[in-house]
Design a protein around this motif. Structure first.
Motif, mmCIF file in Angstrom:
data_model
loop_
_atom_site.group_PDB
_atom_site.id
_atom_site.type_symbol
_atom_site.label_atom_id
_atom_site.label_comp_id
_atom_site.label_asym_id
_atom_site.label_seq_id
_atom_site.Cartn_x
_atom_site.Cartn_y
_atom_site.Cartn_z
ATOM 1 N N ARG A 161 -0.549 4.181 -10.995
ATOM 2 C CA ARG A 161 -0.330 2.817 -10.518
ATOM 3 C C ARG A 161 -1.284 1.843 -11.198
ATOM 4 N N GLU A 163 0.859 -1.185 0.000
ATOM 5 C CA GLU A 163 0.000 0.000 0.000
ATOM 6 C C GLU A 163 0.897 1.238 0.000
ATOM 7 N N TRP A 166 0.146 5.150 0.885
ATOM 8 C CA TRP A 166 -0.821 6.139 1.344
ATOM 9 C C TRP A 166 -0.114 7.448 1.630
ATOM 10 N N GLN A 167 -0.918 8.494 1.706
ATOM 11 C CA GLN A 167 -0.341 9.814 1.907
ATOM 12 C C GLN A 167 -1.126 10.596 2.948
ATOM 13 N N ARG A 211 -1.932 -1.827 -10.299
ATOM 14 C CA ARG A 211 -1.598 -2.886 -9.341
ATOM 15 C C ARG A 211 -1.697 -4.275 -9.967
ATOM 16 N N GLY A 243 -5.477 9.634 1.596
ATOM 17 C CA GLY A 243 -5.783 8.334 0.997
ATOM 18 C C GLY A 243 -4.607 7.773 0.223
ATOM 19 N N GLU A 244 -4.933 7.046 -0.853
ATOM 20 C CA GLU A 244 -3.879 6.463 -1.678
ATOM 21 C C GLU A 244 -3.072 7.585 -2.328
#
Length: 161
Positions: free
Chosen positions: A151, A18, A20-21, A153, A139-140
């Motif tokens: 991204r 993951e 996240w920020q 995934r 969030g992401e």
């Protein structure tokens, strides 16, 4: 600094971690001053009886030469309490390993990237950070240092532009 971010993002893409920020609101105001700093009274604050007085700062403020350093020291002390270890070669990178659980934090001024392989652990990091500082959960991760993060995934790809 950017090289370290790119390396950790590559690791995250490869292992499908993951990313996240979070953003620290008014980060520099969290810094604690280690020396006495005085400033003239702000415009509109001065009264006639206090016209010649100055203000002694209790905390760091934006514009001080010490602001960035005092914020970084405050963050380092706080994150150390949570079990993170600062990377000696790149002082903005922190790591924490617990068995198979991997977590990284990257601090750039007031932006934090949280990278790891265990969602409950990452959630607890975000909760803990929010209890220490006024934070905004972004969030992401989508942008870092003005660079867009793309991204995919399913193919374990991550692009920067």
């Amino acid at each position: 600094m950017f090289k370290s971010i790119r390396i950790l993002l590559a690791i995250a893409a490869f292992h499908d971690y993951e990313i996240w920020q979070m953003d620290v609101k008014t980060a520099f105001l969290n810094g604690k001053l280690e020396e006495d700093v005085y400033m003239t009274q702000p415009e509109g604050f001065v009264t006639l009886e206090n016209a010649g007085k100055v203000c002694k700062l209790q905390r760091s403020i934006y514009g001080l030469k010490q602001a960035s350093r005092s914020w970084n020291l405050r963050f380092k002390d706080a994150i150390k309490e949570f079990g993170f270890i600062r990377n000696e070669d790149e002082h903005c990178v922190y790591k924490k390993f617990s068995g198979s659980i991997v977590s990284f934090l990257i601090l750039y001024v007031d932006d934090i990237l949280i990278i790891g392989n265990d969602i409950p652990t990452l959630q607890s990091i975000k909760t803990w950070l929010s209890s220490c500082f006024s934070m905004k959960d972004l969030g992401e991760a989508a942008y870092i240092l003005g660079v867009k993060i793309y991204r995919d995934r399913s193919r374990r790809l991550l692009g920067l532009s």
